[in-house]
Design a protein around this motif. Structure first.
Motif, PDB file in Angstrom:
ATOM      1  N   THR A  98     -28.756 -12.804  23.380  1.00  0.00           N
ATOM      2  CA  THR A  98     -27.786 -13.787  23.532  1.00  0.00           C
ATOM      3  C   THR A  98     -26.864 -13.497  22.186  1.00  0.00           C
ATOM      4  O   THR A  98     -27.288 -12.931  21.144  1.00  0.00           O
ATOM      5  CB  THR A  98     -27.871 -15.298  23.571  1.00  0.00           C
ATOM      6  OG1 THR A  98     -28.454 -15.711  22.335  1.00  0.00           O
ATOM      7  CG2 THR A  98     -28.494 -15.389  24.765  1.00  0.00           C
ATOM      8  N   ARG A 113     -10.627 -12.598  27.150  1.00  0.00           N
ATOM      9  CA  ARG A 113     -10.926 -13.383  28.393  1.00  0.00           C
ATOM     10  C   ARG A 113     -10.328 -12.738  29.685  1.00  0.00           C
ATOM     11  O   ARG A 113      -8.925 -12.205  29.731  1.00  0.00           O
ATOM     12  CB  ARG A 113     -10.219 -14.776  28.339  1.00  0.00           C
ATOM     13  CG  ARG A 113     -10.494 -15.625  29.427  1.00  0.00           C
ATOM     14  CD  ARG A 113     -10.016 -16.902  29.172  1.00  0.00           C
ATOM     15  NE  ARG A 113     -10.709 -17.775  28.112  1.00  0.00           N
ATOM     16  CZ  ARG A 113     -11.989 -18.283  28.230  1.00  0.00           C
ATOM     17  NH1 ARG A 113     -12.630 -18.591  29.533  1.00  0.00           N
ATOM     18  NH2 ARG A 113     -12.688 -18.950  27.522  1.00  0.00           N
ATOM     19  N   GLU A 123     -12.340 -15.717  34.488  1.00  0.00           N
ATOM     20  CA  GLU A 123     -13.415 -16.499  33.916  1.00  0.00           C
ATOM     21  C   GLU A 123     -14.232 -15.948  33.167  1.00  0.00           C
ATOM     22  O   GLU A 123     -15.375 -16.633  32.498  1.00  0.00           O
ATOM     23  CB  GLU A 123     -14.175 -17.201  35.416  1.00  0.00           C
ATOM     24  CG  GLU A 123     -13.232 -18.115  36.160  1.00  0.00           C
ATOM     25  CD  GLU A 123     -12.652 -19.246  35.201  1.00  0.00           C
ATOM     26  OE1 GLU A 123     -13.684 -19.818  34.542  1.00  0.00           O
ATOM     27  OE2 GLU A 123     -11.435 -19.452  35.483  1.00  0.00           O
ATOM     28  N   GLN A 124     -14.394 -14.660  32.851  1.00  0.00           N
ATOM     29  CA  GLN A 124     -15.404 -13.863  32.036  1.00  0.00           C
ATOM     30  C   GLN A 124     -14.555 -13.899  30.449  1.00  0.00           C
ATOM     31  O   GLN A 124     -13.456 -13.601  30.271  1.00  0.00           O
ATOM     32  CB  GLN A 124     -15.541 -12.170  32.521  1.00  0.00           C
ATOM     33  CG  GLN A 124     -15.563 -12.450  33.949  1.00  0.00           C
ATOM     34  CD  GLN A 124     -17.236 -13.151  34.306  1.00  0.00           C
ATOM     35  OE1 GLN A 124     -18.033 -13.140  33.553  1.00  0.00           O
ATOM     36  NE2 GLN A 124     -17.126 -13.785  35.550  1.00  0.00           N
ATOM     37  N   VAL A 125     -15.804 -14.013  29.569  1.00  0.00           N
ATOM     38  CA  VAL A 125     -15.476 -13.840  28.115  1.00  0.00           C
ATOM     39  C   VAL A 125     -16.220 -12.546  27.667  1.00  0.00           C
ATOM     40  O   VAL A 125     -17.418 -12.587  27.858  1.00  0.00           O
ATOM     41  CB  VAL A 125     -15.883 -15.019  27.504  1.00  0.00           C
ATOM     42  CG1 VAL A 125     -15.574 -14.829  25.884  1.00  0.00           C
ATOM     43  CG2 VAL A 125     -15.086 -16.303  27.937  1.00  0.00           C
ATOM     44  N   TRP A 126     -15.401 -11.526  27.375  1.00  0.00           N
ATOM     45  CA  TRP A 126     -16.078 -10.487  26.673  1.00  0.00           C
ATOM     46  C   TRP A 126     -15.889 -10.439  25.287  1.00  0.00           C
ATOM     47  O   TRP A 126     -14.919 -10.665  24.563  1.00  0.00           O
ATOM     48  CB  TRP A 126     -15.184  -8.953  27.444  1.00  0.00           C
ATOM     49  CG  TRP A 126     -15.433  -9.162  28.797  1.00  0.00           C
ATOM     50  CD1 TRP A 126     -14.585  -9.845  29.598  1.00  0.00           C
ATOM     51  CD2 TRP A 126     -16.605  -8.381  29.511  1.00  0.00           C
ATOM     52  NE1 TRP A 126     -15.024  -9.294  30.903  1.00  0.00           N
ATOM     53  CE2 TRP A 126     -16.013  -8.621  30.871  1.00  0.00           C
ATOM     54  CE3 TRP A 126     -17.355  -7.616  28.999  1.00  0.00           C
ATOM     55  CZ2 TRP A 126     -16.910  -7.968  31.810  1.00  0.00           C
ATOM     56  CZ3 TRP A 126     -17.968  -6.685  30.286  1.00  0.00           C
ATOM     57  CH2 TRP A 126     -17.873  -7.099  31.517  1.00  0.00           C
ATOM     58  N   LYS A 133     -21.197 -10.488  27.627  1.00  0.00           N
ATOM     59  CA  LYS A 133     -20.204 -10.975  28.650  1.00  0.00           C
ATOM     60  C   LYS A 133     -20.850 -12.416  28.958  1.00  0.00           C
ATOM     61  O   LYS A 133     -21.995 -12.452  29.342  1.00  0.00           O
ATOM     62  CB  LYS A 133     -20.449 -10.262  29.841  1.00  0.00           C
ATOM     63  CG  LYS A 133     -19.986 -10.669  31.265  1.00  0.00           C
ATOM     64  CD  LYS A 133     -20.136  -9.835  32.207  1.00  0.00           C
ATOM     65  CE  LYS A 133     -19.375 -10.480  33.739  1.00  0.00           C
ATOM     66  NZ  LYS A 133     -19.899  -9.617  34.814  1.00  0.00           N
ATOM     67  N   ASN A 134     -20.076 -13.366  28.583  1.00  0.00           N
ATOM     68  CA  ASN A 134     -20.315 -14.416  28.479  1.00  0.00           C
ATOM     69  C   ASN A 134     -21.386 -14.910  27.661  1.00  0.00           C
ATOM     70  O   ASN A 134     -22.425 -15.756  27.963  1.00  0.00           O
ATOM     71  CB  ASN A 134     -20.342 -15.222  29.940  1.00  0.00           C
ATOM     72  CG  ASN A 134     -19.202 -15.146  30.835  1.00  0.00           C
ATOM     73  OD1 ASN A 134     -18.177 -15.293  30.265  1.00  0.00           O
ATOM     74  ND2 ASN A 134     -19.228 -15.072  32.289  1.00  0.00           N
ATOM     75  N   GLY A 135     -21.428 -14.364  26.576  1.00  0.00           N
ATOM     76  CA  GLY A 135     -22.526 -14.468  25.709  1.00  0.00           C
ATOM     77  C   GLY A 135     -23.907 -13.766  25.832  1.00  0.00           C
ATOM     78  O   GLY A 135     -24.784 -14.091  25.119  1.00  0.00           O
ATOM     79  N   GLN A 136     -23.991 -12.998  27.015  1.00  0.00           N
ATOM     80  CA  GLN A 136     -25.180 -12.386  27.260  1.00  0.00           C
ATOM     81  C   GLN A 136     -25.125 -10.885  26.922  1.00  0.00           C
ATOM     82  O   GLN A 136     -23.682 -10.382  27.254  1.00  0.00           O
ATOM     83  CB  GLN A 136     -25.883 -12.690  28.714  1.00  0.00           C
ATOM     84  CG  GLN A 136     -26.225 -13.825  28.947  1.00  0.00           C
ATOM     85  CD  GLN A 136     -27.333 -14.199  28.400  1.00  0.00           C
ATOM     86  OE1 GLN A 136     -27.613 -15.138  27.718  1.00  0.00           O
ATOM     87  NE2 GLN A 136     -28.518 -13.282  28.435  1.00  0.00           N
TER      88      GLN A 136
END
Length: 127
Positions: A57, A75, A78-81, A108-111
């Motif tokens: 993460t 953003r 709904e995805q945060v890159w 992507k979303n912290g992963q």
């Protein structure tokens, strides 16, 4: 006399071995305190060990490697890159860290989903 000297020698070597072992086992490397050459090698070793099966993460990478040299985020619905860059190869002694001196890690979303040269290209893709 020789027996006493030998006893102190063995005691000293044993104490040294104990202290060295404790330092190696319990002392955590601090990338922020390293000189740039050591930090660069430290970053490179960590990134080279990453595997696609790892569930790294953003927080775990930040905890291990410390603050990145460069960071970008966006953003997309709904995805945060987020892409973070850590310096892994020195190119120019100009005092400025550039993207070509770094390896990117894309989240992507912290992963963690991708790292290496194609990570930045993937980040730049629209949608």
């Amino acid at each position: 006399m020789f027996k006493k000297f030998f006893r102190y020698l063995i005691l000293g070597l044993g104490l040294y071995a104990l202290i060295a072992t404790l330092v190696i086992v319990f002392y955590k490397d601090d990338p922020q305190a390293m000189i740039w050459q050591d930090r660069e090698a430290y970053n490179k070793r960590y990134i080279e060990k990453l595997k696609i099966e790892d569930t790294a993460t953003l927080n775990s990478v930040l905890e291990y490697l410390g603050s990145p040299d460069l960071t970008f985020a966006k953003r997309d619905e709904e995805q945060v890159w987020q892409i973070v860059f850590y310096r892994t190869q020195h190119k120019t002694s100009d005092g400025i860290t550039t993207i070509d001196e770094c390896t990117g890690l894309l989240f992507k979303n912290g992963q963690l989903i991708l790292w290496g040269p194609s990570a930045y290209d993937q980040y730049l893709k629209p949608g």
